[in-house]
Design a protein around this motif. Sequence first.
Motif, mmCIF file in Angstrom:
data_model
loop_
_atom_site.group_PDB
_atom_site.id
_atom_site.type_symbol
_atom_site.label_atom_id
_atom_site.label_comp_id
_atom_site.label_asym_id
_atom_site.label_seq_id
_atom_site.Cartn_x
_atom_site.Cartn_y
_atom_site.Cartn_z
ATOM 1 N N THR A 671 0.766 -1.074 -0.035
ATOM 2 C CA THR A 671 -0.161 0.100 0.051
ATOM 3 C C THR A 671 0.795 1.152 0.041
ATOM 4 O O THR A 671 0.428 2.371 -0.703
ATOM 5 C CB THR A 671 -0.863 0.061 1.266
ATOM 6 O OG1 THR A 671 -0.141 -0.247 2.460
ATOM 7 C CG2 THR A 671 -1.930 -1.136 1.148
ATOM 8 N N ASN A 672 1.984 1.291 0.730
ATOM 9 C CA ASN A 672 2.768 2.526 0.656
ATOM 10 C C ASN A 672 3.494 2.536 -0.751
ATOM 11 O O ASN A 672 3.545 3.723 -1.232
ATOM 12 C CB ASN A 672 3.896 2.151 1.617
ATOM 13 C CG ASN A 672 4.934 3.200 1.624
ATOM 14 O OD1 ASN A 672 6.170 3.027 0.845
ATOM 15 N ND2 ASN A 672 4.798 4.358 2.294
ATOM 16 N N TYR A 675 0.608 3.977 -2.948
ATOM 17 C CA TYR A 675 0.281 5.111 -2.412
ATOM 18 C C TYR A 675 1.366 6.416 -2.951
ATOM 19 O O TYR A 675 0.855 7.363 -3.598
ATOM 20 C CB TYR A 675 0.192 5.439 -0.704
ATOM 21 C CG TYR A 675 0.134 6.878 -0.442
ATOM 22 C CD1 TYR A 675 -1.004 7.566 -0.517
ATOM 23 C CD2 TYR A 675 1.190 7.609 -0.011
ATOM 24 C CE1 TYR A 675 -1.113 8.890 -0.170
ATOM 25 C CE2 TYR A 675 1.012 8.750 0.532
ATOM 26 C CZ TYR A 675 -0.146 9.436 0.415
ATOM 27 O OH TYR A 675 -0.276 10.826 0.763
ATOM 28 N N TYR A 761 -3.294 3.913 4.777
ATOM 29 C CA TYR A 761 -2.969 3.704 3.151
ATOM 30 C C TYR A 761 -4.156 3.050 2.343
ATOM 31 O O TYR A 761 -4.243 3.805 1.213
ATOM 32 C CB TYR A 761 -1.758 2.999 3.013
ATOM 33 C CG TYR A 761 -0.577 3.722 3.431
ATOM 34 C CD1 TYR A 761 -0.039 4.774 2.588
ATOM 35 C CD2 TYR A 761 0.537 3.282 4.485
ATOM 36 C CE1 TYR A 761 1.100 5.543 3.032
ATOM 37 C CE2 TYR A 761 1.511 3.878 4.659
ATOM 38 C CZ TYR A 761 1.844 5.104 4.040
ATOM 39 O OH TYR A 761 3.043 5.769 4.065
ATOM 40 N N LYS A 764 -6.397 6.071 1.745
ATOM 41 C CA LYS A 764 -5.729 6.997 0.954
ATOM 42 C C LYS A 764 -5.775 6.491 -0.630
ATOM 43 O O LYS A 764 -5.934 7.216 -1.478
ATOM 44 C CB LYS A 764 -4.576 7.434 1.410
ATOM 45 C CG LYS A 764 -4.670 8.278 2.618
ATOM 46 C CD LYS A 764 -3.179 8.576 3.070
ATOM 47 C CE LYS A 764 -3.184 9.625 4.185
ATOM 48 N NZ LYS A 764 -1.745 10.218 4.556
ATOM 49 N N THR A 765 -5.933 5.280 -0.810
ATOM 50 C CA THR A 765 -5.611 4.545 -2.287
ATOM 51 C C THR A 765 -7.047 4.072 -2.591
ATOM 52 O O THR A 765 -6.846 3.242 -3.687
ATOM 53 C CB THR A 765 -4.449 3.676 -2.194
ATOM 54 O OG1 THR A 765 -4.936 2.683 -1.301
ATOM 55 C CG2 THR A 765 -3.368 4.485 -1.869
#
Length: 929
Positions: A671-672, A675, A761, A764-765
């Motif tokens: 996820t990082n 993102y 995350y 956010k995504t």
Amino acid sequence: MAYHQSACSFPRQRGLNQCSRNLSDNPRFHSRKTDAKVSPKDKNKIQLDGDLIFGGLFPMHEKGKSGKSCGTIKKEKGIQRLEAMLFAVDRINADDSLLPGVSLGVHILDTCSSDTYALEQCMDFIKARLTSFDMSDYKCENGRNLVYAPVKPVVGVIGAAASTVSIMVANILRLFQIPQISYASTSIDLSDKSRFEYFSRVVPPDTFQAQAMVDIAKAFGWNYVSTLADEGDYGVKGIGAFRERSTDAGICVAQSLTILRDDADSRIEQLVLELLKNERAKVVVMFANEDNAKRVLKALLKVNTTSELTFLASDSWGAKIHPVKGQETAAEGAVTLLPKRHVIKEFDEYFTNLTVDNNNRNPWFSEFWQETFNCSLTNKSRTKQCSGNEFIGMKGAAYNQEGLVQFVIDSVYALAHALHNLLSEECTIPFSNCTTNAIRSGEEVLKYIRNVSFQGVGGDLVGFNKEGDSFGKYDIFQYQQISKGVYKYVHIGDWIDRLRLKNSRIKWKKENAPYSVCSEACPSGFARLEKGLKCCWGCFQCAFNQYLADEYTCKDCPEGSKPSRNQSICSPLPVLSLEWRSFWMLLPVAFTSIGAVLTILVIAVFIRYNETPVIMASGRELCYVLLIGILMAYGTSVMMLVRPTVILCTLRRLGLGVSLCLIYAAMLTKTNRIYRIFNNGIKAMVKRPSYTSPRSQIVICFGIVSVQIVGGITWLGFEKPDTMFVLQNQEYLVLKCRASQTAIIVSLTYNIVLIIICTVYGVKTRKIPQNFNEAKCIAFTMYSTCIVWLAFIPIYFGASGGDFKIEVTSLCMCVSISATVALVCIFAPKVYIVLLQPHKNIRQGASTSLKNNHPTLSRIISEQAESLGTFPFQNGGVYTHPNQTTQTTHTTINDVFGDDVDLDDLSSDDATGDDKSRTKLNPPMEADI
């Protein structure tokens, strides 16, 4: 000597006639005869001549009242005992094997049941020792020589009966070295040879009797009694011995009362009322002489409470008729002791044949006869005249042998055997001319007395220990009503070193034995709390985890045990574990097994289709890490269900934290990465974001996991793995791994932080292009995981210390569900496409999708492309703006940024034709998954 000097202390020339008259009046001076004769001047003693004189002390009368020395005649305790001594002397004189050639005489005195009067009478024995008379100093009026018949000194004294009398007499006899053998005195003090060196007895001391009385009280369950004793050594010392031994036996004395020497009947009544006040002490232990025992029973009748008290009386009461005569209802149920004895039938024959005509040597026999038959032998009395037809044992004059007759006879024989042994060493048989020279001192006679051993008249062994005491043997009697108005003593047991009762012979006033208890026994599981006395207590309950160590103390059961139902002992707690057939085991094992199998299948699919676009686009390296973490999570779940060992506890500590950490570290890295790519926008077209390569992603992932590993190893160092038993619900033990809750919380907190960051995350995504739905899957996984863990935390910590099945199963299921959520949400779509929709597992055009789903990003790319024209990639290729007719193939974002394929390979990968002038590069903007 003093007596004779006072009578004739003047010279021969003066007052000769007066002196002669005084001497003639003195009963000591008379012509010696071959037959013994009673002194005509003194009716308070018997003197029968012989070669050796035996002294005797008997209570012929009761203690006098109103200043008188003597009271009424004692028919049993006095007359029978005295006649027993005369009977024994007659037998010895007729026995050629015992003291052959020696005739025995007697010098018997009446003590009138008084120690002071007995001391006065005892001076008669002493005078004979002190007599020294010179016959040349005196002459009779007619010129004839004076005939002097001095009273011979006694070689020993038989008696006395009461201990108080024996103590008083023993003090004076000791000074003149006159041995004394008692047939009834049982006081403990008389065993002290520093004070009573010349005293011996054929009856056991009160120490044995006190122990016997304690055993009787204990046998009947009487642990709370009152005591009543005569003033003096017999009563006080006897009760003292009883109290001393009763303490060790758990018997308490409610009150101790004493009958003083001169107590009036009114005071006796007050003592009885005091005894009745204590409603719980229904038994009275009595050390009192027979006269006082009779007065107590009389007072009990007077207050009309004959059924309230039961007496446990000493040998002074024994089996005598005198104390109970006329007070039968008050005495009923009394338990009494008497030194073990036998009825001497020869004495019965001797005594029942006595009459006033054939028994002129006993000066008290006429008084006894008149009292027994309630008639008069003289014309002075107003009562009826004796007919001469009376006989002992006739109707109205019942005869029973007095309890101590045997011991009187044994006392006489003990002294006779001692003298026989002494003379045997000094003289030749017969001893007729040797007695005076052989018997030199009382000390020598005493030595032989202490060493005698012979079979007594009752068949028992007679002997003395070093204190001059006999051995402890007692008969136990109970005074019972045999039929209406008929009472008698019934033999109910004996005591020879220990108590033996014949329960079938015991009979009480009421149906059951008297209840003389201060406090009821505490119920099971209750301890005693004393209230001053050892026998009086309250009860308090032991705690649920305590057992009754003793009747006063509750103690905690050792760890791993619990008290029994009655809390008397501690028993080991059962050790519980999950059974393989139970629901709590089957459900998590089935769930975990299915999950593990599915995980293995997913791994197999990934390996089989490792080079396909879907697998390549999913970030294979992190997917494998994720799958390994899921498989470890399932394995850890199974280990939680198995019976713990040190090795399993070690694997649990590391497995729980590391497996979850692998899952969430991999998803966090994914996820990082997504993102950062989409957060950079068009910059990602120009410059590749940092640390997005597969190698970097693996390093980041394992960097996150290493924190958990280092923490777990550190935890192992500070707290070595071990098992322990944990008490659950106070009913059973559960074998668990020893681990602090703090360390567990820290380990889980780290994973929860990873979950929270992944969730952030994921949020956010969530609006990235539809084709990049892996981010959405990860976000959904995190939402589900949060829900699972939020439900798990209260269940797990709520069950901690409660039901271990819930605790273990909840943790196992939480870990398994977390792994399953990750498995299903992340890998199910990929496996579905690979296996069921292989037509989608290819590269596709993306222009339309890009424009429809992300128009802004499409416009920016177009504008930048037009302004740049062509621009080079890092591998030397160039990018030109694709026109409407340019056919492109879909390339995942992972292909562009080196997830599985380097940019060098993308320049020629997936070309649709051989046209080298057509650029086949695709923008890194879309992905199927």
